[in-house]
Design a protein around this motif. Structure first.
Motif, PDB file in Angstrom:
ATOM      1  N   LEU A   6       0.676  -1.207  -0.036  1.00  0.00           N
ATOM      2  CA  LEU A   6      -0.071   0.034  -0.033  1.00  0.00           C
ATOM      3  C   LEU A   6       0.837   1.331  -0.079  1.00  0.00           C
ATOM      4  N   ASP A   7       0.647   1.883  -1.014  1.00  0.00           N
ATOM      5  CA  ASP A   7       1.242   3.254  -1.258  1.00  0.00           C
ATOM      6  C   ASP A   7       0.279   4.446  -0.779  1.00  0.00           C
ATOM      7  N   ILE A   8      -0.008   4.481   0.593  1.00  0.00           N
ATOM      8  CA  ILE A   8      -1.111   5.647   0.886  1.00  0.00           C
ATOM      9  C   ILE A   8      -1.059   6.917   0.769  1.00  0.00           C
ATOM     10  N   ILE A  63       2.937  -1.549   4.235  1.00  0.00           N
ATOM     11  CA  ILE A  63       2.362   0.037   4.253  1.00  0.00           C
ATOM     12  C   ILE A  63       3.647   1.079   4.349  1.00  0.00           C
ATOM     13  N   GLU A  64       3.525   1.784   3.167  1.00  0.00           N
ATOM     14  CA  GLU A  64       4.624   2.629   3.168  1.00  0.00           C
ATOM     15  C   GLU A  64       4.805   3.557   4.361  1.00  0.00           C
ATOM     16  N   MET A  65       5.773   3.881   5.145  1.00  0.00           N
ATOM     17  CA  MET A  65       5.688   4.626   6.503  1.00  0.00           C
ATOM     18  C   MET A  65       5.394   6.126   5.780  1.00  0.00           C
ATOM     19  N   PRO A  66       4.352   6.696   6.692  1.00  0.00           N
ATOM     20  CA  PRO A  66       4.063   8.103   6.281  1.00  0.00           C
ATOM     21  C   PRO A  66       5.358   8.791   7.395  1.00  0.00           C
ATOM     22  N   ARG A  67       5.379  10.170   6.896  1.00  0.00           N
ATOM     23  CA  ARG A  67       6.188  11.076   7.498  1.00  0.00           C
ATOM     24  C   ARG A  67       5.907  11.097   8.902  1.00  0.00           C
ATOM     25  N   ARG A  68       6.772  11.321   9.728  1.00  0.00           N
ATOM     26  CA  ARG A  68       6.505  11.408  11.148  1.00  0.00           C
ATOM     27  C   ARG A  68       6.709  12.967  11.750  1.00  0.00           C
ATOM     28  N   ASP A  69       6.693  13.836  10.663  1.00  0.00           N
ATOM     29  CA  ASP A  69       6.843  15.269  10.982  1.00  0.00           C
ATOM     30  C   ASP A  69       5.925  15.975   9.990  1.00  0.00           C
ATOM     31  N   VAL A  70       5.888  17.399  10.080  1.00  0.00           N
ATOM     32  CA  VAL A  70       5.030  18.165   9.220  1.00  0.00           C
ATOM     33  C   VAL A  70       6.078  19.110   8.896  1.00  0.00           C
ATOM     34  N   ALA A  71       6.179  19.365   7.445  1.00  0.00           N
ATOM     35  CA  ALA A  71       7.008  20.225   6.879  1.00  0.00           C
ATOM     36  C   ALA A  71       6.358  21.392   6.155  1.00  0.00           C
ATOM     37  N   ALA A  72       7.188  22.469   6.367  1.00  0.00           N
ATOM     38  CA  ALA A  72       6.449  23.720   5.725  1.00  0.00           C
ATOM     39  C   ALA A  72       7.223  24.035   4.554  1.00  0.00           C
TER      40      ALA A  72
END
Length: 201
Positions: A6-8, A63-72
């Protein structure tokens, strides 16, 4: 062994990889989550997976691991006071949705009793394309499409869907490299890795 990759994303790549069959028989597609708000969309993904698992139950879901941070990211906007262009930093709202979608997929797996794990983007790419591979222009989707076509894998006809589905193939093939597997699925994961090694030998 049946692996689901899964490429979520808001348009998710899906690859049903049967390791006993040649790649041209693998089922690859892209699905779009629908809904008015984030919880509605995450529910839509969970319902899709529930229905899929009722038809075919995978041995493992990568499952592709989602980013654990939020980038601006910088964005040019017109200042309403001066009329001049200025740079502001903004957050793509989809960054907030992706971890929720991944969690929805994980919960759907747990409810169906299907073991799952997360594989980092860099890990599956190195496994699939080979260490040191770098695409031109940092576009990873184009080489994923090329790799799928070289293996005879049928991708969706629409270009955007092809791009998502092709990456799901890479995620599925790197399932054994998942670095985040819940403790409740460790034994199943290790058993599947051992079974895969025996078949490959």
């Amino acid at each position: 062994m049946l692996i689901l990759g899964l490429d979520i994303a808001t348009s998710s790549g899906v690859c049903w990889m049967d390791t006993a069959l040649p790649p041209e028989t693998w089922r690859c597609l892209a699905i779009s989550v629908e809904g008015e708000f984030a919880e509605d969309r995450t529910g839509d993904l969970a319902l899709y997976l529930r229905d899929e698992f009722a038809v075919r139950r995978p041995d493992f879901v990568a499952i592709e691991m989602p980013r654990r941070d939020v980038a601006a990211y910088p964005k040019q906007v017109r200042d309403p006071k001066t009329g001049r262009m200025k740079t502001i930093h903004t957050v793509n709202a989809d960054q907030l949705l992706l971890p929720a979608l991944a969690a929805s997929a994980a919960a759907a797996c747990d409810l169906a009793g299907v073991p799952w794990g997360c594989v980092h983007q860099k890990t599956w790419r190195a496994t699939y394309f080979g260490k040191g591979f770098k695409p031109s222009g940092d576009d990873w989707k184009a080489p994923a499409i090329d790799a799928a076509f070289q293996q005879g894998i049928q991708l969706p006809l629409e270009k955007k869907a092809q791009r998502d589905a092709a990456e799901a193939v890479g995620i599925a093939t790197a399932w054994f490299k998942c670095s985040q597997v819940p403790a409740r699925h460790h034994k199943a994961f290790i058993d599947l890795q051992a079974r895969s090694r025996r078949v490959a030998a």
